[in-house]
Scaffold this active site. Structure first.
Site, PDB file in Angstrom:
ATOM      1  N   ASP A   1       6.422  10.280   7.178  1.00  0.00           N
ATOM      2  CA  ASP A   1       7.279  11.204   6.423  1.00  0.00           C
ATOM      3  C   ASP A   1       7.392  12.575   7.099  1.00  0.00           C
ATOM      4  O   ASP A   1       8.278  13.356   6.750  1.00  0.00           O
ATOM      5  CB  ASP A   1       6.735  11.389   4.996  1.00  0.00           C
ATOM      6  CG  ASP A   1       6.985  10.154   4.143  1.00  0.00           C
ATOM      7  OD1 ASP A   1       7.760   9.281   4.557  1.00  0.00           O
ATOM      8  OD2 ASP A   1       6.390  10.061   3.050  1.00  0.00           O
TER       9      ASP A   1
ATOM     10  N   ARG B   1      15.506  14.725  -3.975  1.00  0.00           N
ATOM     11  CA  ARG B   1      14.681  13.597  -4.413  1.00  0.00           C
ATOM     12  C   ARG B   1      13.199  13.877  -4.216  1.00  0.00           C
ATOM     13  O   ARG B   1      12.363  13.239  -4.861  1.00  0.00           O
ATOM     14  CB  ARG B   1      15.076  12.328  -3.644  1.00  0.00           C
ATOM     15  CG  ARG B   1      16.424  11.781  -4.073  1.00  0.00           C
ATOM     16  CD  ARG B   1      16.706  10.458  -3.439  1.00  0.00           C
ATOM     17  NE  ARG B   1      15.464   9.696  -3.345  1.00  0.00           N
ATOM     18  CZ  ARG B   1      15.235   8.733  -2.488  1.00  0.00           C
ATOM     19  NH1 ARG B   1      16.167   8.382  -1.643  1.00  0.00           N
ATOM     20  NH2 ARG B   1      14.088   8.103  -2.469  1.00  0.00           N
TER      21      ARG B   1
ATOM     22  N   LYS C   1       4.899  13.941  -5.022  1.00  0.00           N
ATOM     23  CA  LYS C   1       5.856  12.893  -5.408  1.00  0.00           C
ATOM     24  C   LYS C   1       5.207  11.512  -5.344  1.00  0.00           C
ATOM     25  O   LYS C   1       5.269  10.741  -6.291  1.00  0.00           O
ATOM     26  CB  LYS C   1       7.064  12.950  -4.476  1.00  0.00           C
ATOM     27  CG  LYS C   1       7.896  11.705  -4.378  1.00  0.00           C
ATOM     28  CD  LYS C   1       9.078  11.954  -3.489  1.00  0.00           C
ATOM     29  CE  LYS C   1       9.653  10.843  -2.675  1.00  0.00           C
ATOM     30  NZ  LYS C   1       8.911   9.768  -2.169  1.00  0.00           N
TER      31      LYS C   1
ATOM     32  N   PRO D   1      11.392  -4.495   3.150  1.00  0.00           N
ATOM     33  CA  PRO D   1      11.245  -5.708   2.336  1.00  0.00           C
ATOM     34  C   PRO D   1      10.123  -5.559   1.306  1.00  0.00           C
ATOM     35  O   PRO D   1       9.326  -4.622   1.398  1.00  0.00           O
ATOM     36  CB  PRO D   1      10.883  -6.776   3.378  1.00  0.00           C
ATOM     37  CG  PRO D   1      10.328  -6.032   4.539  1.00  0.00           C
ATOM     38  CD  PRO D   1      10.949  -4.663   4.525  1.00  0.00           C
ATOM     39  N   ILE D   2      10.066  -6.499   0.343  1.00  0.00           N
ATOM     40  CA  ILE D   2       8.985  -6.422  -0.656  1.00  0.00           C
ATOM     41  C   ILE D   2       8.115  -7.682  -0.644  1.00  0.00           C
ATOM     42  O   ILE D   2       7.462  -8.005  -1.622  1.00  0.00           O
ATOM     43  CB  ILE D   2       9.513  -6.123  -2.081  1.00  0.00           C
ATOM     44  CG1 ILE D   2      10.510  -7.177  -2.545  1.00  0.00           C
ATOM     45  CG2 ILE D   2      10.107  -4.735  -2.165  1.00  0.00           C
ATOM     46  CD1 ILE D   2      10.771  -7.115  -4.054  1.00  0.00           C
ATOM     47  N   ASP D   3       8.121  -8.362   0.510  1.00  0.00           N
ATOM     48  CA  ASP D   3       7.347  -9.600   0.600  1.00  0.00           C
ATOM     49  C   ASP D   3       5.854  -9.390   0.316  1.00  0.00           C
ATOM     50  O   ASP D   3       5.211 -10.233  -0.316  1.00  0.00           O
ATOM     51  CB  ASP D   3       7.535 -10.242   1.986  1.00  0.00           C
ATOM     52  CG  ASP D   3       7.191  -9.282   3.111  1.00  0.00           C
ATOM     53  OD1 ASP D   3       7.794  -8.196   3.168  1.00  0.00           O
ATOM     54  OD2 ASP D   3       6.282  -9.587   3.906  1.00  0.00           O
TER      55      ASP D   3
ATOM     56  N   ARG E   1      13.336   3.637  -4.459  1.00  0.00           N
ATOM     57  CA  ARG E   1      12.491   2.590  -3.897  1.00  0.00           C
ATOM     58  C   ARG E   1      11.277   2.316  -4.794  1.00  0.00           C
ATOM     59  O   ARG E   1      10.856   1.181  -4.995  1.00  0.00           O
ATOM     60  CB  ARG E   1      12.057   3.051  -2.506  1.00  0.00           C
ATOM     61  CG  ARG E   1      10.901   2.339  -1.916  1.00  0.00           C
ATOM     62  CD  ARG E   1      11.300   0.980  -1.403  1.00  0.00           C
ATOM     63  NE  ARG E   1      10.146   0.255  -0.901  1.00  0.00           N
ATOM     64  CZ  ARG E   1      10.206  -0.972  -0.429  1.00  0.00           C
ATOM     65  NH1 ARG E   1      11.352  -1.607  -0.395  1.00  0.00           N
ATOM     66  NH2 ARG E   1       9.130  -1.571   0.003  1.00  0.00           N
TER      67      ARG E   1
ATOM     68  N   CYS F   1      15.523   5.482   0.283  1.00  0.00           N
ATOM     69  CA  CYS F   1      16.126   6.039   1.492  1.00  0.00           C
ATOM     70  C   CYS F   1      16.498   4.926   2.461  1.00  0.00           C
ATOM     71  O   CYS F   1      15.821   3.917   2.554  1.00  0.00           O
ATOM     72  CB  CYS F   1      15.125   6.950   2.180  1.00  0.00           C
ATOM     73  SG  CYS F   1      15.215   8.638   1.628  1.00  0.00           S
TER      74      CYS F   1
HETATM   75  C1  UD1 Z   1       5.317   4.828   0.762  1.00  0.00           C
HETATM   76  C2  UD1 Z   1       5.810   6.227   0.465  1.00  0.00           C
HETATM   77  C3  UD1 Z   1       6.700   6.734   1.593  1.00  0.00           C
HETATM   78  C4  UD1 Z   1       5.969   6.622   2.928  1.00  0.00           C
HETATM   79  C5  UD1 Z   1       5.409   5.217   3.118  1.00  0.00           C
HETATM   80  C6  UD1 Z   1       4.555   5.061   4.363  1.00  0.00           C
HETATM   81  C7  UD1 Z   1       5.930   6.300  -1.950  1.00  0.00           C
HETATM   82  C8  UD1 Z   1       6.775   6.370  -3.173  1.00  0.00           C
HETATM   83  N1  UD1 Z   1       6.571   6.199  -0.785  1.00  0.00           N
HETATM   84  O1  UD1 Z   1       6.457   3.970   0.843  1.00  0.00           O
HETATM   85  O2  UD1 Z   1       7.020   8.100   1.336  1.00  0.00           O
HETATM   86  O3  UD1 Z   1       6.880   6.884   3.971  1.00  0.00           O
HETATM   87  O4  UD1 Z   1       4.594   4.849   1.978  1.00  0.00           O
HETATM   88  O5  UD1 Z   1       3.506   5.976   4.324  1.00  0.00           O
HETATM   89  O6  UD1 Z   1       4.721   6.364  -2.021  1.00  0.00           O
HETATM   90  N2  UD1 Z   1       6.660  -3.472   4.325  1.00  0.00           N
HETATM   91  C9  UD1 Z   1       6.944  -4.811   4.445  1.00  0.00           C
HETATM   92  N3  UD1 Z   1       6.826  -5.588   3.337  1.00  0.00           N
HETATM   93  C10 UD1 Z   1       6.447  -5.100   2.141  1.00  0.00           C
HETATM   94  C11 UD1 Z   1       6.142  -3.730   2.031  1.00  0.00           C
HETATM   95  C12 UD1 Z   1       6.264  -2.930   3.150  1.00  0.00           C
HETATM   96  O7  UD1 Z   1       7.291  -5.295   5.523  1.00  0.00           O
HETATM   97  O8  UD1 Z   1       6.359  -5.868   1.172  1.00  0.00           O
HETATM   98  C13 UD1 Z   1       6.808  -2.601   5.514  1.00  0.00           C
HETATM   99  C14 UD1 Z   1       7.859  -1.505   5.286  1.00  0.00           C
HETATM  100  O9  UD1 Z   1       9.165  -1.988   5.575  1.00  0.00           O
HETATM  101  C15 UD1 Z   1       7.391  -0.452   6.250  1.00  0.00           C
HETATM  102  C16 UD1 Z   1       5.863  -0.581   6.191  1.00  0.00           C
HETATM  103  O10 UD1 Z   1       5.593  -1.870   5.683  1.00  0.00           O
HETATM  104  O11 UD1 Z   1       7.842  -0.781   7.547  1.00  0.00           O
HETATM  105  C17 UD1 Z   1       5.162   0.464   5.318  1.00  0.00           C
HETATM  106  O12 UD1 Z   1       5.700   0.414   4.022  1.00  0.00           O
HETATM  107  P1  UD1 Z   1       4.866   0.857   2.727  1.00  0.00           P
HETATM  108  O13 UD1 Z   1       3.512   1.301   3.120  1.00  0.00           O
HETATM  109  O14 UD1 Z   1       4.977  -0.255   1.733  1.00  0.00           O
HETATM  110  O15 UD1 Z   1       5.702   2.109   2.222  1.00  0.00           O
HETATM  111  P2  UD1 Z   1       6.284   2.397   0.777  1.00  0.00           P
HETATM  112  O16 UD1 Z   1       5.275   2.040  -0.260  1.00  0.00           O
HETATM  113  O17 UD1 Z   1       7.660   1.831   0.673  1.00  0.00           O
END
Ligand code: UD1
Length: 420
Positions: A306, A398, A24, A124-126, A94, A118
């Site tokens: 995960d 999903r 996925k 966040p997406i900062d 997401r 989920c």
């Molecule tokens: C991806 C995976 C998800 C997995 C995760 C961590 C996909 C589609 N999803 O999610 O299955 O659980 O990696 O291995 O590949 N964060 C921020 N700001 C940001 C981005 C992230 O604070 O702009 C934080 C998140 O809230 C979280 C941490 O960083 O606490 C890790 O997130 P991230 O590595 O970005 O995970 P995803 O890409 O969302």
């Protein structure tokens, strides 16, 4: 899969061989990357899961022509003429946030509602925004995220943390931006390398640096390609944990076992026999499971967040007391009240869970809290005395093509039922 629940009668050790669906977390960014450039891309071993269906729907709205035959998805992105993703799919998943980088790369403009996914934390997406700003994008943030990049160009992208999604967004935007880009720290997850291999197959120039960063030399255009998605390490990990929980014996043929190094080492510490043969990954659990005194989730190659909930379901019956600390997502203990309904002895504070192993779990009526939490409940029900029912299985769909089919092949007593 229509909305349905799962009925599981526990107590049967899982046995047999199981092939693992396509990944996925590799397929989703690769599909988003299909909209970069006009060539035709054929994605083999693309999993039939709801997150992929939602992603394909988003791509169609953007102007892609999509055809699925068997496990291959063919994408013709020559007609992409929109830069706004809308619709319920974008809000639901997401990973729709990956269209920020992909649309900037293709259209130099992107408009997205805030992404969903989920309910496992604030998410966040900062970091995504910071990364794209460093490549020259300008952002306007109101109800929607609007990004504009008339002058997108390669550059130094520094992330505050190695976010998987932010690394992917930076790659998607940089691959056709003029000049050279260096992303660091970059996420090291194998799915990032799959995205890079796919894009390199289309003519991109992306490589890992010795320090684990990602270096990209922008190219003018990308062609088409055919790419086979690798097996899903989280699905494989779920089934290995299910087999361990039921004292079973399973084989996964042709699996890149290095991708599950942290889990396999842990399983061995728990008293499970794991053999990484040339042909297959074999697990056999004929001794009692030992508790895990302390474990933290961590970015790859650490223990994957995960698999934290599925592991917890196994530790409910381990010998002794285990402690798991969740360091990635802050709301990933939502499975705990469900496991407690089955008699599990778990105490949590905000980040850590202490699990006291008990000899048996009892069946119960359960509700999936999220995707991997749902899989954890399946593992718990497989070990329980009696029949359990799990509602809200749309979360499980999903990420798992058909968990009922797969576990049924391994001998589990499991079936889909109408949801109440
Ligand atoms: C991806 C995976 C998800 C997995 C995760 C961590 C996909 C589609 N999803 O999610 O299955 O659980 O990696 O291995 O590949 N964060 C921020 N700001 C940001 C981005 C992230 O604070 O702009 C934080 C998140 O809230 C979280 C941490 O960083 O606490 C890790 O997130 P991230 O590595 O970005 O995970 P995803 O890409 O969302």
């Amino acid at each position: 899969m229509d909305v349905s629940g799962l009925e599981i009668t526990g107590g049967v050790p899982l046995r047999g061989e199981i092939c693992i669906q396509g990944s996925k977390n590799a397929a989703l960014p690769i599909l988003a990357a299909c909209i970069l450039g006009e060539g035709i891309c054929e994605i083999e071993n693309c999993p039939r899961i709801d997150d992929v269906a939602d992603t394909l729907a988003i791509m169609q709205r953007l102007g892609c022509r999509i055809r699925r035959s068997g496990d291959t998805v063919r994408v013709d992105a020559s007609g992409v003429d929109r830069f706004e993703t809308g619709g319920e799919e974008t809000a639901r998943i997401r990973s729709s946030v990956l269209f920020l980088g992909a649309l900037l790369g293709r259209m130099r403009k992107a408009v997205l509602p805030l992404p969903g996914g989920c309910a496992i934390g604030a998410r966040p997406i900062d970091q995504h925004i910071a990364a794209l700003r460093q490549l020259g994008a300008r952002f306007f943030l109101e109800e929607k995220v609007t990004a504009d990049a008339g002058a997108l160009k390669g550059g130094r992208v520094r992330l505050a943390m190695p976010s998987v999604g932010a690394t992917e967004n930076a790659i998607l935007a940089a691959v056709t931006a003029p000049g050279e880009t260096l992303i660091s720290p970059a996420a090291r997850e194998p799915e990032i390398d799959e995205l890079c291999a796919f894009l390199n197959g289309r003519g991109a120039q992306i490589m890992r640096t010795e320090e684990g960063g990602i270096r990209i030399v922008g190219v003018r255009r990308l062609g088409g390609t055919r790419y086979r998605v690798g097996p899903d390490r989280i699905v494989a990990g779920t089934y290995l944990l299910a087999a361990a929980a039921t004292r079973g014996q399973i084989e996964i043929p042709e699996f890149p076992h290095q991708e599950l190094g942290a889990l396999l080492a842990l399983l061995r510490r728990m008293g499970v026999t794991v053999v990484c043969g040339e042909r297959a990954l074999c697990l056999s659990a004929d001794r009692p499971i030992r508790a895990v005194p302390y474990l933290e989730t961590a970015p790859y190659p650490g223990f994957p967040t995960d698999l934290q909930s599925p592991l917890m379901a196994v530790l409910c019956r381990a010998r002794g007391e285990s402690c798991i600390c969740e360091t990635i997502f802050e709301s990933r203990f939502r499975t705990v009240p469900q496991l407690q309904k089955m008699g599990a002895k778990i105490q949590t504070d905000s980040r850590c869970a202490v699990i006291k192993g008990i000899p048996a779990l009892t069946s119960a009526s359960l509700t999936s809290p999220d995707l991997r939490g749902g899989a954890a409940l399946v593992i718990a029900a497989l070990q329980a005395n009696g029949s359990s029912v799990i509602q809200n299985t749309r979360y499980i769909a999903r990420g798992y093509e058909d968990i009922c089919r797969d576990l049924g092949r391994l001998g589990a007593k499991i079936r889909w039922i109408e949801e109440e």
